[in-house]
Design a protein around this motif. Sequence first.
Motif, short mmCIF file in Angstrom:
data_model
loop_
_atom_site.label_atom_id
_atom_site.label_comp_id
_atom_site.label_asym_id
_atom_site.label_seq_id
_atom_site.Cartn_x
_atom_site.Cartn_y
_atom_site.Cartn_z
N ARG A 79 -43.22 -45.57 48.61
CA ARG A 79 -41.79 -45.90 48.69
C ARG A 79 -41.10 -45.10 49.80
NH1 ARG A 79 -39.23 -44.39 43.22
NH2 ARG A 79 -40.72 -42.65 43.44
N ASN A 80 -40.03 -45.66 50.33
CA ASN A 80 -39.17 -44.93 51.26
C ASN A 80 -38.19 -44.12 50.42
OD1 ASN A 80 -37.27 -44.01 53.08
ND2 ASN A 80 -37.26 -45.88 54.30
N LEU A 81 -38.57 -42.88 50.12
CA LEU A 81 -37.77 -42.05 49.23
C LEU A 81 -36.47 -41.59 49.88
CD1 LEU A 81 -40.62 -39.84 47.70
CD2 LEU A 81 -39.61 -41.93 46.77
N ALA A 82 -36.42 -41.56 51.21
CA ALA A 82 -35.20 -41.12 51.89
C ALA A 82 -34.01 -42.01 51.55
CB ALA A 82 -35.43 -41.09 53.40
N LEU A 83 -34.27 -43.28 51.27
CA LEU A 83 -33.19 -44.22 50.96
C LEU A 83 -32.51 -43.91 49.63
CD1 LEU A 83 -34.85 -47.58 52.09
CD2 LEU A 83 -33.27 -46.13 53.38
N LEU A 84 -33.12 -43.05 48.82
CA LEU A 84 -32.57 -42.72 47.50
C LEU A 84 -31.61 -41.53 47.55
CD1 LEU A 84 -35.87 -43.06 45.40
CD2 LEU A 84 -34.13 -44.81 45.87
N PHE A 85 -31.46 -40.91 48.71
CA PHE A 85 -30.59 -39.73 48.85
C PHE A 85 -29.19 -40.15 49.27
CE2 PHE A 85 -34.73 -37.93 48.87
CZ PHE A 85 -34.63 -36.57 48.61
N HIS A 86 -28.18 -39.53 48.65
CA HIS A 86 -26.78 -39.80 49.00
C HIS A 86 -25.97 -38.52 48.81
CE1 HIS A 86 -27.74 -44.09 48.99
NE2 HIS A 86 -28.32 -43.90 47.82
N ARG A 87 -25.11 -38.24 49.75
CA ARG A 87 -24.27 -37.06 49.69
C ARG A 87 -23.33 -37.11 48.48
NH1 ARG A 87 -22.93 -33.27 53.48
NH2 ARG A 87 -21.07 -32.04 53.02
N GLN A 88 -23.07 -35.97 47.89
CA GLN A 88 -22.06 -35.85 46.84
C GLN A 88 -20.70 -35.70 47.51
OE1 GLN A 88 -22.51 -32.83 43.87
NE2 GLN A 88 -24.29 -33.77 42.93
N PRO A 89 -19.89 -36.75 47.57
CA PRO A 89 -18.62 -36.65 48.31
C PRO A 89 -17.61 -35.72 47.66
CG PRO A 89 -18.77 -38.74 47.15
CD PRO A 89 -20.11 -38.08 46.99
N GLU A 90 -17.76 -35.52 46.36
CA GLU A 90 -16.78 -34.70 45.65
C GLU A 90 -17.04 -33.21 45.78
OE1 GLU A 90 -20.13 -35.61 42.76
OE2 GLU A 90 -19.00 -36.65 44.34
N THR A 91 -18.17 -32.82 46.36
CA THR A 91 -18.53 -31.41 46.49
C THR A 91 -18.46 -31.00 47.96
OG1 THR A 91 -20.05 -31.68 44.63
CG2 THR A 91 -20.22 -29.64 45.89
N ASP A 92 -17.50 -30.11 48.28
CA ASP A 92 -17.26 -29.71 49.66
C ASP A 92 -18.04 -28.45 49.98
OD1 ASP A 92 -16.27 -29.51 52.19
OD2 ASP A 92 -14.38 -28.55 51.59
N CYS A 93 -19.33 -28.63 50.32
CA CYS A 93 -20.18 -27.50 50.68
C CYS A 93 -21.41 -28.03 51.41
CB CYS A 93 -20.58 -26.67 49.45
SG CYS A 93 -21.62 -27.55 48.28
N PHE A 94 -22.29 -27.14 51.81
CA PHE A 94 -23.52 -27.50 52.49
C PHE A 94 -24.41 -28.33 51.56
CE2 PHE A 94 -27.98 -26.41 53.55
CZ PHE A 94 -28.01 -26.78 54.88
N GLN A 95 -24.99 -29.41 52.09
CA GLN A 95 -25.85 -30.27 51.28
C GLN A 95 -27.17 -30.50 52.01
OE1 GLN A 95 -24.17 -33.45 49.02
NE2 GLN A 95 -22.08 -32.64 49.16
N LEU A 96 -28.27 -30.19 51.30
CA LEU A 96 -29.62 -30.19 51.87
C LEU A 96 -30.52 -31.15 51.11
CD1 LEU A 96 -31.87 -28.75 53.66
CD2 LEU A 96 -32.18 -27.22 51.70
N GLY A 97 -31.33 -31.91 51.84
CA GLY A 97 -32.33 -32.77 51.24
C GLY A 97 -33.72 -32.16 51.37
N VAL A 98 -34.50 -32.20 50.29
CA VAL A 98 -35.86 -31.67 50.27
C VAL A 98 -36.80 -32.84 50.02
CG1 VAL A 98 -37.45 -30.00 49.26
CG2 VAL A 98 -34.98 -29.49 49.34
#
Length: 290
Positions: free
Chosen positions: A148-167
């Motif tokens: 599967r293309n797992l990257a397509l399942l990631f989405h930023r949390q718009p309500e949280t104003d801080c650094f966001q990292l994908g692993v």
Amino acid sequence: MNSLRYIHAADLHLDTPFLGLSRTDAGEALQAQLRDATFTALQRLFDQCERLRPDFLVLAGDIYNQEEHSVKAQLALRDGCVRLQACGIPVFWAHGNHDPLDSRLKAVDWPDNVTIFGPEPEQHVLYRDGAPLAVIHGISHARIREARNLALLFHRQPETDCFQLGVLHCSVEGSPTQDRYAPCSLDDLRAAGLDAWALGHVHERRILARHPFIAYPGNAQGLHINEGGPRGCLLVTAEACDGAFSCREEFLPLGPVQWQRPVIGLDAVEQLDAVEDRLLEALTTVTEKA
């Protein structure tokens, strides 16, 4: 928004035998050094975490090999995480194609500072002084061949104003690897809206993009002659800048064994002993540089 630091490691392949080790005529001391090299790299990783005190450690898959079923590897990893727990350093760990979730020993009791991502996307908020410092997004390979293309399942949390990292342990389009698991493109990663990606699977250290910061740290220890040069992990510093984050990386060497292919010039060599002299000179130069 605050600045933060994290260490990004991947592809430790703990307890993986070096190719050809059983056939080498090297002495016992050298054979032991080769056998222990991946574990030495692991201990150096934890040493660096204790020394540098990052906000968290990321392990982006293939930390051990399912086919080896190494209890030693998983217990060494647990013991290291216990060391980091005493330092207050969280560990975020995504499984890859060599150590999918179904290969994990259920009897291992992981310390409370360890977050192991499951087969569906997860988000974990890390706090500093009661305020959100980072959101760590991640997913693990559930089985040995994840298509599967797992990257397509990631989405930023718009309500949280801080650094966001994908692993994520994945093959980015154009990456130099024959085993294309969890394939995706750079555009797929960018579309998630995250500030950075900590990737695993490609054994060469590569910075694929700066905004967002997308990086492979390479493996921690080269496993054969085609994985030459120093191997290790990345110390990443993320700093807020104009409503976004700018990342810079520092390479931290971990692998105790370096593979090299020295080139020996034999121009104007007429005697056999001169060939030996050139060989020794080349080996001395390579050793000093390492």
